[in-house]
Design a protein around this motif. Sequence first.
Motif, mmCIF file in Angstrom:
data_model
loop_
_atom_site.group_PDB
_atom_site.id
_atom_site.type_symbol
_atom_site.label_atom_id
_atom_site.label_comp_id
_atom_site.label_asym_id
_atom_site.label_seq_id
_atom_site.Cartn_x
_atom_site.Cartn_y
_atom_site.Cartn_z
ATOM 1 N N VAL B 60 0.874 -1.173 0.000
ATOM 2 C CA VAL B 60 0.000 0.000 0.000
ATOM 3 C C VAL B 60 0.908 1.220 0.000
ATOM 4 N N ASP B 61 0.765 2.059 -0.996
ATOM 5 C CA ASP B 61 1.670 3.204 -1.181
ATOM 6 C C ASP B 61 3.137 2.761 -1.102
ATOM 7 N N GLY B 62 3.413 1.624 -1.688
ATOM 8 C CA GLY B 62 4.795 1.154 -1.765
ATOM 9 C C GLY B 62 5.286 0.408 -0.541
ATOM 10 N N GLN B 63 4.453 0.331 0.521
ATOM 11 C CA GLN B 63 4.904 -0.366 1.724
ATOM 12 C C GLN B 63 4.208 -1.716 1.847
ATOM 13 N N GLU B 64 4.993 -2.740 2.109
ATOM 14 C CA GLU B 64 4.437 -4.073 2.310
ATOM 15 C C GLU B 64 3.491 -4.062 3.521
ATOM 16 N N VAL B 65 2.235 -4.522 3.329
ATOM 17 C CA VAL B 65 1.237 -4.408 4.413
ATOM 18 C C VAL B 65 1.626 -5.178 5.665
ATOM 19 N N LEU B 66 2.346 -6.282 5.485
ATOM 20 C CA LEU B 66 2.703 -7.063 6.669
ATOM 21 C C LEU B 66 3.907 -6.480 7.380
ATOM 22 N N ALA B 67 4.614 -5.543 6.711
ATOM 23 C CA ALA B 67 5.803 -4.954 7.328
ATOM 24 C C ALA B 67 5.462 -3.657 8.073
ATOM 25 N N VAL B 68 4.390 -2.999 7.640
ATOM 26 C CA VAL B 68 4.000 -1.753 8.303
ATOM 27 C C VAL B 68 3.454 -2.092 9.687
ATOM 28 N N LYS B 69 3.702 -1.202 10.654
ATOM 29 C CA LYS B 69 3.136 -1.432 11.986
ATOM 30 C C LYS B 69 1.613 -1.376 11.875
ATOM 31 N N SER B 70 0.979 -2.320 12.553
ATOM 32 C CA SER B 70 -0.460 -2.479 12.408
ATOM 33 C C SER B 70 -1.224 -1.213 12.806
ATOM 34 N N ASP B 71 -0.777 -0.534 13.870
ATOM 35 C CA ASP B 71 -1.510 0.662 14.301
ATOM 36 C C ASP B 71 -1.306 1.823 13.335
ATOM 37 N N GLU B 72 -0.173 1.795 12.584
ATOM 38 C CA GLU B 72 0.019 2.838 11.557
ATOM 39 C C GLU B 72 -0.876 2.549 10.348
ATOM 40 N N LEU B 73 -0.925 1.276 9.982
ATOM 41 C CA LEU B 73 -1.744 0.899 8.829
ATOM 42 C C LEU B 73 -3.217 1.211 9.095
ATOM 43 N N ALA B 74 -3.616 1.140 10.367
ATOM 44 C CA ALA B 74 -5.018 1.389 10.727
ATOM 45 C C ALA B 74 -5.426 2.832 10.446
ATOM 46 N N LYS B 75 -4.441 3.729 10.297
ATOM 47 C CA LYS B 75 -4.761 5.123 9.956
ATOM 48 C C LYS B 75 -4.820 5.325 8.446
ATOM 49 N N LYS B 76 -4.412 4.295 7.719
ATOM 50 C CA LYS B 76 -4.294 4.430 6.283
ATOM 51 C C LYS B 76 -5.304 3.576 5.542
ATOM 52 N N LEU B 77 -5.650 2.445 6.158
ATOM 53 C CA LEU B 77 -6.496 1.488 5.464
ATOM 54 C C LEU B 77 -7.503 0.892 6.444
ATOM 55 N N ALA B 78 -8.776 0.906 6.027
ATOM 56 C CA ALA B 78 -9.816 0.326 6.872
ATOM 57 C C ALA B 78 -10.499 -0.792 6.117
ATOM 58 N N ILE B 79 -10.881 -1.832 6.838
ATOM 59 C CA ILE B 79 -11.577 -2.955 6.202
ATOM 60 C C ILE B 79 -12.834 -3.293 6.973
ATOM 61 N N LEU B 80 -13.888 -3.560 6.244
ATOM 62 C CA LEU B 80 -15.091 -4.108 6.871
ATOM 63 C C LEU B 80 -15.384 -5.427 6.186
ATOM 64 N N ARG B 81 -15.359 -6.488 6.973
ATOM 65 C CA ARG B 81 -15.607 -7.797 6.381
ATOM 66 C C ARG B 81 -17.094 -8.061 6.274
ATOM 67 N N GLN B 82 -17.384 -9.159 5.634
ATOM 68 C CA GLN B 82 -18.768 -9.468 5.319
ATOM 69 C C GLN B 82 -19.523 -9.983 6.531
ATOM 70 N N GLU B 83 -18.901 -10.895 7.254
ATOM 71 C CA GLU B 83 -19.592 -11.441 8.410
ATOM 72 C C GLU B 83 -19.108 -10.747 9.656
ATOM 73 N N ASN B 84 -20.002 -9.965 10.237
ATOM 74 C CA ASN B 84 -19.632 -9.243 11.429
ATOM 75 C C ASN B 84 -20.578 -9.642 12.531
ATOM 76 N N HIS B 85 -20.011 -10.318 13.499
ATOM 77 C CA HIS B 85 -20.860 -10.680 14.625
ATOM 78 C C HIS B 85 -20.223 -10.115 15.886
ATOM 79 N N ILE B 86 -20.803 -9.051 16.378
ATOM 80 C CA ILE B 86 -20.264 -8.459 17.597
ATOM 81 C C ILE B 86 -21.153 -8.879 18.749
ATOM 82 N N SER B 87 -20.576 -9.622 19.690
ATOM 83 C CA SER B 87 -21.380 -10.074 20.821
ATOM 84 C C SER B 87 -21.371 -9.038 21.942
#
Lengths: 316, 252
Positions: B60-87
């Motif tokens: 993403v923008d030239g950075q490998e997604v698995l190499a970027v720190k997860s909390d940094e990636l969270a400011k750049k990319l958001a995902i909503l999956r299909q099955e969402n079950h929040i208990s």
Amino acid sequence: MLSAILLLCVLSVISLFLGVRTVTLTGLLTGEGDQMMVFLVSRVPRLIAVLAAGTGMSVAGLIMQQLARNKFVTPSTAGTLQSAGLGILVALLVFASATVLQKMLVAFAFALAGAFIFMLILDSIKYKDVILVPLVGIMFGGVISSITIFIAYRYDMIQSLNAWMVGDFSGVLRGRYEMLYVAVPAIAAAYFYADRFTLAGMGETFAVNLGLKYKQIVNIGLGLVALITAAVVLTVGSIPFLGLIVPNVVSLFLGDNMRRALPYTALLGGIFVLGGDIVGRLIIYPYEIPISMIVGVVGSGLFIFLLLRGERYVTS
Amino acid sequence: MIEVRNVTKRYGEKAVVDNVSLTVRKGEITSLIGPNGAGKSTLLSMMSRLLKRDDGEITVDGQEVLAVKSDELAKKLAILRQENHISVRLTVRDLVSFGRFPYSRGRLTREDWKHVDRAIAYMELEPYTQRFLDQLSGGQRQRAYVAMTLCQDTDYILLDEPLNNLDMKHSVQIMGVLRRLVEELDKTIVLVLHDINFASCYSDRIIALKDGKLVRAGLTDEIIRTDTLAEIYDLTIPIEEIRGNRIGIYFR
């Protein structure tokens, strides 16, 4: 919130002045007889122990329910408490005369291992049914306690095993309950991590999407649960259902945002156990009914109530 | 830009995503289409680091997604999956406010709350802000999840079947909001869609997958064609141009 705090204060005062030996305010102020000694050696420690155990176990239950994503999972229905009990037994067998700290450390290690094993079992269950998950926990706890009883039987320790496993505040005296103080920083830490636990409770996908170190937070949460559970089992014994009822009642009214629910859960836990303790001291006065029995009776009733009416609320 | 290069995901022997390479351009809506089991959701999960891949690279923008720190990636990319079950029992407002977590770490500033209110307004959830999620209909809950994802205010927004459970009005409304986010705020959006007509009316580009392989990628008009769709879906779908939109008549 204010009325709850007030109620807790009133109950605390009642608890301080309730007992076979008469202790009065004037008696304390004038230094009459040994009133001050009874007050400091027995009454105050008892109050602190009741509050620490009540708030601690309720908060531990709340954390566990968030992490396991199930309303019925608590240290007592997931084998954590039983593991802590096994730990105490092992400590007594390994160190001939175990110090409180040694027992605490071993009980903590066992409780932690128990909590992790339960989470691993949970991971491997495909069909995470609302009722199945706590049943698995109860079975796991049953296995652990039968191991404990077997060992205790072989070493002729059944009686002392019962003595600590039954939750009872009557043995709380100065010098024998201080380990419960660890509940205070543990609850503070739980409040500090409240948002992260809520996020973890939303599931790994949501948590990772929002940049949470999911595994790390689960580990921290289980660590806190194990710490509180070990301290309570060691000093008071097991108080069944406590971690189940209190968080669920709070959740019904306030929801599960832990930042909001945690203070109420802690407060209600304190009130519930303190109230139960006072009732237990009054019913067959001057004798006592152990707290585990009082909470067990009230708790099992509420548990059934939650199971029946709560289907919609629980599965949502 | 999101670049996917030679990505493979296997479950056992079977490759559910098989050596896929594609590019998602900035400031566009890209729709992933294809029959059931084509690997669309799996691919989306890998693009958002939720799922490990067996082979290949995703940047993403030239950075490998698995190499970027997860909390940094969270400011750049958001995902909503299909099955969402929040208990967890959360109110709509609480749920949406968790979208600010990457920025606020739980301590929301006034600026954060503005984002929360805007996202709630986008999804027309104002009447329900204090309701618990379990007191909502499926469609309302879905909109609450989408609001939370928008609240994260990322450059890249990945949505897996966002129109699940939604009635026509709210489907159109969500697609309209997404279009506006692209036009006005230069967001980049990747969608998994089942309805080719929504894909046709709202996307800039369409990528078609089938049996884990990429079959077609191109501008919307290049994909929404009877011959191309036949290749993707094994179904003859006449295409009519209605009011400037290419509509597939696939109902009978």
